[in-house]
Structure formats: C-alpha cells, structure tokens
Design a protein around this motif. Structure first.
Motif, PDB file in Angstrom:
ATOM      1  N   TRP A  17       2.048   5.967  -9.797  1.00  0.00           N
ATOM      2  CA  TRP A  17       2.805   7.225  -9.844  1.00  0.00           C
ATOM      3  C   TRP A  17       2.544   7.961 -11.151  1.00  0.00           C
ATOM      4  O   TRP A  17       2.283   9.173 -11.167  1.00  0.00           O
ATOM      5  CB  TRP A  17       4.295   6.940  -9.641  1.00  0.00           C
ATOM      6  CG  TRP A  17       5.142   8.170  -9.761  1.00  0.00           C
ATOM      7  CD1 TRP A  17       6.062   8.445 -10.722  1.00  0.00           C
ATOM      8  CD2 TRP A  17       5.136   9.309  -8.873  1.00  0.00           C
ATOM      9  NE1 TRP A  17       6.639   9.672 -10.499  1.00  0.00           N
ATOM     10  CE2 TRP A  17       6.087  10.233  -9.368  1.00  0.00           C
ATOM     11  CE3 TRP A  17       4.431   9.640  -7.733  1.00  0.00           C
ATOM     12  CZ2 TRP A  17       6.341  11.458  -8.757  1.00  0.00           C
ATOM     13  CZ3 TRP A  17       4.688  10.857  -7.114  1.00  0.00           C
ATOM     14  CH2 TRP A  17       5.628  11.749  -7.622  1.00  0.00           C
ATOM     15  N   SER A  53      11.541  -2.300  -8.311  1.00  0.00           N
ATOM     16  CA  SER A  53      10.913  -1.724  -9.496  1.00  0.00           C
ATOM     17  C   SER A  53      11.989  -1.171 -10.434  1.00  0.00           C
ATOM     18  O   SER A  53      12.767  -0.304 -10.062  1.00  0.00           O
ATOM     19  CB  SER A  53       9.972  -0.591  -9.072  1.00  0.00           C
ATOM     20  OG  SER A  53       9.420   0.043 -10.198  1.00  0.00           O
ATOM     21  N   TYR A 111       0.963  11.276  -2.932  1.00  0.00           N
ATOM     22  CA  TYR A 111       1.840  10.139  -2.666  1.00  0.00           C
ATOM     23  C   TYR A 111       2.376  10.166  -1.231  1.00  0.00           C
ATOM     24  O   TYR A 111       2.641   9.129  -0.635  1.00  0.00           O
ATOM     25  CB  TYR A 111       3.008  10.100  -3.660  1.00  0.00           C
ATOM     26  CG  TYR A 111       3.971   8.981  -3.381  1.00  0.00           C
ATOM     27  CD1 TYR A 111       3.677   7.678  -3.795  1.00  0.00           C
ATOM     28  CD2 TYR A 111       5.135   9.193  -2.661  1.00  0.00           C
ATOM     29  CE1 TYR A 111       4.524   6.635  -3.500  1.00  0.00           C
ATOM     30  CE2 TYR A 111       5.996   8.153  -2.368  1.00  0.00           C
ATOM     31  CZ  TYR A 111       5.689   6.882  -2.787  1.00  0.00           C
ATOM     32  OH  TYR A 111       6.535   5.834  -2.486  1.00  0.00           O
ATOM     33  N   ALA A 112       2.510  11.377  -0.695  1.00  0.00           N
ATOM     34  CA  ALA A 112       3.137  11.514   0.632  1.00  0.00           C
ATOM     35  C   ALA A 112       2.306  10.901   1.759  1.00  0.00           C
ATOM     36  O   ALA A 112       2.834  10.590   2.822  1.00  0.00           O
ATOM     37  CB  ALA A 112       3.398  12.992   0.919  1.00  0.00           C
ATOM     38  N   LYS A 113       1.036  10.724   1.516  1.00  0.00           N
ATOM     39  CA  LYS A 113       0.173  10.188   2.574  1.00  0.00           C
ATOM     40  C   LYS A 113       0.479   8.700   2.816  1.00  0.00           C
ATOM     41  O   LYS A 113       0.490   7.905   1.888  1.00  0.00           O
ATOM     42  CB  LYS A 113      -1.291  10.361   2.135  1.00  0.00           C
ATOM     43  CG  LYS A 113      -2.268   9.945   3.207  1.00  0.00           C
ATOM     44  CD  LYS A 113      -3.710  10.011   2.688  1.00  0.00           C
ATOM     45  CE  LYS A 113      -4.579   9.189   3.615  1.00  0.00           C
ATOM     46  NZ  LYS A 113      -5.513   8.317   2.933  1.00  0.00           N
ATOM     47  N   LEU A 160       0.830  -1.204   0.000  1.00  0.00           N
ATOM     48  CA  LEU A 160       0.000   0.000   0.000  1.00  0.00           C
ATOM     49  C   LEU A 160       0.865   1.255   0.000  1.00  0.00           C
ATOM     50  O   LEU A 160       0.371   2.354  -0.177  1.00  0.00           O
ATOM     51  CB  LEU A 160      -0.950  -0.007   1.194  1.00  0.00           C
ATOM     52  CG  LEU A 160      -2.011  -1.118   1.132  1.00  0.00           C
ATOM     53  CD1 LEU A 160      -2.902  -1.071   2.349  1.00  0.00           C
ATOM     54  CD2 LEU A 160      -2.846  -1.000  -0.128  1.00  0.00           C
ATOM     55  N   ASN A 161       2.166   1.058   0.268  1.00  0.00           N
ATOM     56  CA  ASN A 161       3.096   2.190   0.234  1.00  0.00           C
ATOM     57  C   ASN A 161       4.310   1.801  -0.606  1.00  0.00           C
ATOM     58  O   ASN A 161       5.422   1.706  -0.118  1.00  0.00           O
ATOM     59  CB  ASN A 161       3.536   2.577   1.653  1.00  0.00           C
ATOM     60  CG  ASN A 161       2.373   3.042   2.516  1.00  0.00           C
ATOM     61  OD1 ASN A 161       1.898   4.154   2.373  1.00  0.00           O
ATOM     62  ND2 ASN A 161       1.903   2.180   3.409  1.00  0.00           N
ATOM     63  N   GLY A 162       4.064   1.509  -1.857  1.00  0.00           N
ATOM     64  CA  GLY A 162       5.148   1.122  -2.743  1.00  0.00           C
ATOM     65  C   GLY A 162       5.750   2.333  -3.415  1.00  0.00           C
ATOM     66  O   GLY A 162       5.432   3.462  -3.032  1.00  0.00           O
ATOM     67  N   PRO A 163       6.614   2.131  -4.415  1.00  0.00           N
ATOM     68  CA  PRO A 163       7.074   0.837  -4.919  1.00  0.00           C
ATOM     69  C   PRO A 163       8.220   0.287  -4.072  1.00  0.00           C
ATOM     70  O   PRO A 163       8.889   1.041  -3.384  1.00  0.00           O
ATOM     71  CB  PRO A 163       7.587   1.185  -6.322  1.00  0.00           C
ATOM     72  CG  PRO A 163       8.067   2.584  -6.187  1.00  0.00           C
ATOM     73  CD  PRO A 163       7.166   3.251  -5.181  1.00  0.00           C
ATOM     74  N   CYS A 164       8.435  -1.008  -4.147  1.00  0.00           N
ATOM     75  CA  CYS A 164       9.565  -1.607  -3.445  1.00  0.00           C
ATOM     76  C   CYS A 164      10.845  -1.287  -4.221  1.00  0.00           C
ATOM     77  O   CYS A 164      10.814  -0.655  -5.276  1.00  0.00           O
ATOM     78  CB  CYS A 164       9.372  -3.116  -3.292  1.00  0.00           C
ATOM     79  SG  CYS A 164       9.675  -4.070  -4.787  1.00  0.00           S
ATOM     80  N   GLN A 196       4.559   2.015 -10.214  1.00  0.00           N
ATOM     81  CA  GLN A 196       4.959   2.917 -11.306  1.00  0.00           C
ATOM     82  C   GLN A 196       3.683   3.425 -11.999  1.00  0.00           C
ATOM     83  O   GLN A 196       3.568   4.616 -12.314  1.00  0.00           O
ATOM     84  CB  GLN A 196       5.848   2.177 -12.309  1.00  0.00           C
ATOM     85  CG  GLN A 196       6.194   2.985 -13.552  1.00  0.00           C
ATOM     86  CD  GLN A 196       7.327   3.967 -13.334  1.00  0.00           C
ATOM     87  OE1 GLN A 196       8.413   3.570 -12.906  1.00  0.00           O
ATOM     88  NE2 GLN A 196       7.094   5.243 -13.607  1.00  0.00           N
ATOM     89  N   GLY A 235      10.033   0.490 -14.897  1.00  0.00           N
ATOM     90  CA  GLY A 235       8.588   0.329 -15.006  1.00  0.00           C
ATOM     91  C   GLY A 235       8.111  -1.098 -14.831  1.00  0.00           C
ATOM     92  O   GLY A 235       6.916  -1.380 -14.905  1.00  0.00           O
ATOM     93  N   THR A 245       0.607  14.593  -7.485  1.00  0.00           N
ATOM     94  CA  THR A 245       1.764  13.916  -6.875  1.00  0.00           C
ATOM     95  C   THR A 245       1.878  14.112  -5.359  1.00  0.00           C
ATOM     96  O   THR A 245       2.373  13.215  -4.684  1.00  0.00           O
ATOM     97  CB  THR A 245       3.081  14.343  -7.559  1.00  0.00           C
ATOM     98  OG1 THR A 245       3.141  15.762  -7.574  1.00  0.00           O
ATOM     99  CG2 THR A 245       3.166  13.826  -8.986  1.00  0.00           C
TER     100      THR A 245
END
Lengths: 308, 222
Positions: free
Chosen positions: B183, B164, B195-197, B157-161, B180, B167, B192
């Motif tokens: 994003w 990656s 994404y910080a959340k 839920l908080n990727g990417p690992c 990807q 792509g 964008t």
C-alpha cells in the motif's frame, strides 16, 4: 432472493438481524454444541460456528453446524482458508448444503502460530476474497471453481468479516469494496469497542454507497471484566480497545464488572441501531454464550422475526 | 541469493561423529556472501570438529576445500580425484550443493552443515531477509514491486488481513506487514486505484505444488 437463507430473508425484509456464535468444544462432545444451540435458539436468527478459532483445534464447524441445523437453528458455516485448499473448501460446501446449510462466512483465518499446533503447515491456497469469488461462482454459474459443471450447485448466502480497526485504516473501506465486488452479501465486523472509529468507518462506507450493496452486522462483544479488556487491548491483533472502556470497567468493583460489560454491550447496540448502514448485530460472547439472551432482550431486539 | 545459516555445532558433531575421514566442502557463491559456508566458515568448522573429536577421543581426518560453485557439475567434479579417501562429504554449500554431491558421488554420504533458509538479501551487516518464494509466476508489476507471497505471512493476494497493526504483521511485530508495504508503495507511486483490482485465485502449478520444477532452454542445450 439469491438463496434460501433465513438471514437473507430477514435482511432483505429490512429488519435488524441478530446473529451470534457458538464456539465448538475441544473434545467430541455434541452435548456442548446442543447446549449452546438451545441457549441461543430463541434469541438469534442465525448462529455462526467458528472454524478452529485462534487456530485451536475444535470440533469442526461443519459437524457442529449439522447438529445445530438438526435442532432447528440456522447455522452459519465459518470457513477459513488457513486449513483448506480449494478442493476441501468446495467439498465442505457441498457437504454443508447437502444438510441444508445455506449461509457461510468466508475467512482467511488467524495464523496457525497463535494456536496449539504452531508447527503445522498452513494452506492459504486462497484468501478470503478469492473464497468469496469462488462461492459466488458456484452460486451464479453452477460450476466448480475449476470450471466443471456441478450437478446441484449450492446457493450459499455469502458472508465475510471486516475489521474497521486494523491498519492501514484508509484501506479498510477499499478492501470491503473488494469483498463486495467479489460477491459478498453480508459482513460481520470485528468486535467494536472504539465507537468513534467505527462511526468514521461506517460514514466512509455510506459515502461510497456501499451500505446499499452489502448488509453490515456490527460486531458486539461483552467484556467479562477488566482482565479481558486488558487482554483484548494488548494481546489480540487488530483489536482497538480505547482507554475509556478500560476506565469504565476499572471504575466498578470486580464482582460487578461482568454486569457492567453486559450493560456496555447493550448501550452499544442501542446507539448502533440508529447508525446508517448497520443492518443488524453479530454478538460474539466469547465462551459466554449464556449472556446472549440477556443482551438481546435488554437491547430491545426481541421478539425475533418469523420468516418462512 | 540463497540465504543459509550454519546448523548448531552440536547437531553437526552428532551427524559427523560416525565418520573418521571427512571432506568439508564450502562454496564461494551465496553462502560465502551470507557468511554461512565460505572458505572462512569451512576453516572454523573444521577446527571445531577436530577439537570435538579430540575431546571425545575419536580419530578424525579432515580435508577442507572450497569450490567456486556447488550447483554446477563442472565444479563438483573437482573433488573426484581425492573423494575416495573420505567417507563422507560435509557440505557447507546450500542444500542444492549438498544434493549435487549426493547425485554425483552415489557411494558417499552427503551431510548438510547448513540450514538453507530462503531467497533474499542483506538488509544490513549481519541481517538478511526473505524476498522471494519462487512461485514461478512473478506478479511484482501488479503489487508495487513488493511480493505478497513472500512477504505476507498468509501469502494473501488481496490483503491486508485484519491482523495488520501499526505496519506490523499479526504473527510477530518484527515482521513488517507485506500489504502495508504494498500500500505504501502504491501511495508513493500514485497508483492507489490499482488496489481495487481483485487478484484471482493463483495458479500454484508453477510453484512447488506442480511437483519439482525444471527449466529446459532449447536454445542453450547442446
């Protein structure tokens, strides 16, 4: 201090920290772990123990950490979310802390398809950021992730990994910021071979002021030879091995390549010592732990500081 | 829709070979659309099984029928008048349909001719891909309309690992990295900062982890 961790004490004192890692054996052989512990003890501040790395079954990180702890080392418990749900994660943390292990690394984990049990189910109940959040909650609020109060809540010094070389690059700093917001204390980076790209990443981190909020340990891996360098370049996901590294190894005779790899690692450390935001080194000599003392010594990182 | 594919013929022959009278049932819904278990596939499968039986010297009587929908009791009832003439149902429906036969006709074998694969859709002629993992609590409004649970191999839920690359997912270069894609969508939508959340640990209780699920709509029940 947030914890009793030796790593925290060294990092907070402003000295460069040195960590390394010991991969546990693929058999129930405590002497293998002890041997690696003996080899590293005087040369590193803390020793990571990997958790079924590359999804290959090995002696568990917790048991190996206990062995190292009993030898007087300060182990770092690596923990992946691949093999454990939040119940197992917390149970292992309680168990570790009961043995005086107070430093851990929260990882999502390599996918199991890479390892020797590709038909296994994976867990991924949490990701690494959620694991950090949970461990931080235990530390700060004294409660389980589920909310119930703990009798004695472990205060773990919380680490995580960061890969400056994975894609998309522009997300790499933002994702680190998320780990910091989740409560991470220190970061061990992926093996650095592309120094330019690492420098760019560190610059972005410093520009955001994140270097003031987290301790970054630069990941150093000595190349054993050209074969390893090519393998890392072509086969390992998220690894960035520039051609100049390949060419430098290619330029020396085969029997000298290992020595060249060590020299390259030492040179990297010397360069990175000067880089703003780098608070220490995480030396990952993959199944080559015996070379860590030489690297640490030649890089001028001895003697290691004494802290209480 | 539910995407399925036919099991290897060898496997179907092995599971049906103990039976002399076989009712092969197709479904007009999803499995027709994905060319796995519609009227046409039932016909082809029946011919292949008849041929295999003949080759082995086994007697085999087959009836073919394709129902409008196999996940609905009303349509499953349509085979009741003649089902007693057959020893087993070979279902070319998804596994939901196969289980409806098992539930409705307790003394008849219900055999799966298909592997039910995922919830997804068609990308191009002959290509289907997964889009939903049925977690029971949709978060697409938070992830730019791309599901990290279905489309990240580690359902992060908080990727990417860190795997990656270019792509692609670390598991297989044929798999696009779900994060990807997320994003890219956030960039395209000018969102964008979203994404910080940090997305909190998920409540998997609405997913399979809460046990087999059921929805009861009081406003619709009689």
């Amino acid at each position: 201090m947030k914890t009793e961790s030796k790593l925290e004490k060294i990092l907070e004192s402003g000295q460069l920290a040195v960590t390394s890692e010991a991969g546990p054996p693929r058999g129930a052989e405590p002497e293998v772990i002890r041997k690696k512990g003996e080899m590293l003890k005087a040369y590193v501040d803390c020793c990571n123990v990997t958790d079924n790395q590359t999804a290959m079954v090995r002696v568990c990180s917790l048991a190996s950490c206990i062995i190292l702890k009993q030898m007087g080392l300060s182990p770092i418990l690596q923990m992946t979310a691949r093999d454990r749900n939040r119940l197992a994660i917390q149970a292992d943390i309680l168990g570790a802390y009961a043995f005086g292990i107070n430093t851990m690394l929260c990882l999502t984990g390599d996918h199991q398809s890479f390892g020797d049990h590709p038909t296994a189910a994976n867990v991924f109940d949490l990701d690494s950021i959620q694991m950090i959040q949970g461990v931080n909650k235990i530390r700060q609020e004294g409660t389980f992730m589920g909310g119930a109060k703990m009798t004695l809540a472990p205060k773990m010094f919380i680490g995580a990994a960061a890969n400056p070389f994975a894609d998309p690059f522009e997300l790499r700093v933002m994702r680190l910021a998320k780990k910091i917001a989740a409560g991470v204390d220190f970061i061990q980076t992926q093996c650095i071979f592309n120094m330019d790209k690492f420098g760019k990443w560190m610059q972005m981190i410093c520009d955001e002021g994140l270097d003031q909020k987290v301790h970054i340990l630069a990941g150093i891996t000595p190349m054993k030879g050209l074969g390893m360098a090519r393998y890392m370049k072509n086969k390992v996901p998220g690894m960035d091995v520039p051609d100049e590294v390949i060419n430098r190894l290619k330029g020396v005779p085969k029997e000298k390549q290992a020595d060249e790899g060590i020299t390259m690692a030492v040179e990297q450390i010397q360069q990175l010592k000067e880089m703003k935001g780098v608070h220490g080194f995480h030396i990952m000599a993959i199944e080559w732990e015996e070379k860590v003392p030489e690297i640490v010594e030649r890089a001028g990182l001895l003697p290691r500081p004494k802290v209480d | 829709m539910i995407v399925a594919e036919q099991k290897p013929l060898k496997e179907i022959i092995a599971m049906t070979s103990p039976f002399k009278k076989l009712l092969i049932v197709g479904c007009n819904e999803c499995v027709t659309v994905c060319h796995a278990g519609g009227r046409k596939e039932v016909e082809q499968l029946a011919a292949a099984l008849a041929m295999a039986a003949q080759k082995d010297g086994r007697p085999l009587e087959i009836k073919e029928v394709t129902l409008e929908r196999c996940c609905d009791p009303e349509y499953i009832e349509q085979v009741r008048p003649f089902i007693d003439q057959y020893e087993a149902v070979l279902s070319c429906a998804c596994s939901v349909g196969t289980q409806y036969f098992a539930d409705t006709y307790p003394t008849k074998w219900a055999l799966p001719a298909l592997n039910t694969s995922f919830m997804g859709g068609s990308l191009a002629q002959g290509i289907w891909a997964e889009r939903c993992a049925g977690c029971g609590n949709c978060i697409l409004h938070e992830t730019g309309g791309i599901c990290p649970i279905a489309r990240c191999s580690k359902r992060m839920l908080n990727g990417p690992c860190g795997g990656s690359t270019g792509g692609h997912c670390e598991v297989n270069p044929d798999i696009p990295c779900g994060w990807q894609l997320i994003w890219d969508r956030l960039v395209a939508l000018g969102r964008t900062p979203d994404y910080a959340k940090i997305m909190a640990a998920k409540d998997w209780n609405t997913s399979r982890d809460g046990g087999p699920r059921k929805i009861v709509r009081e406003d619709l029940t009689i």
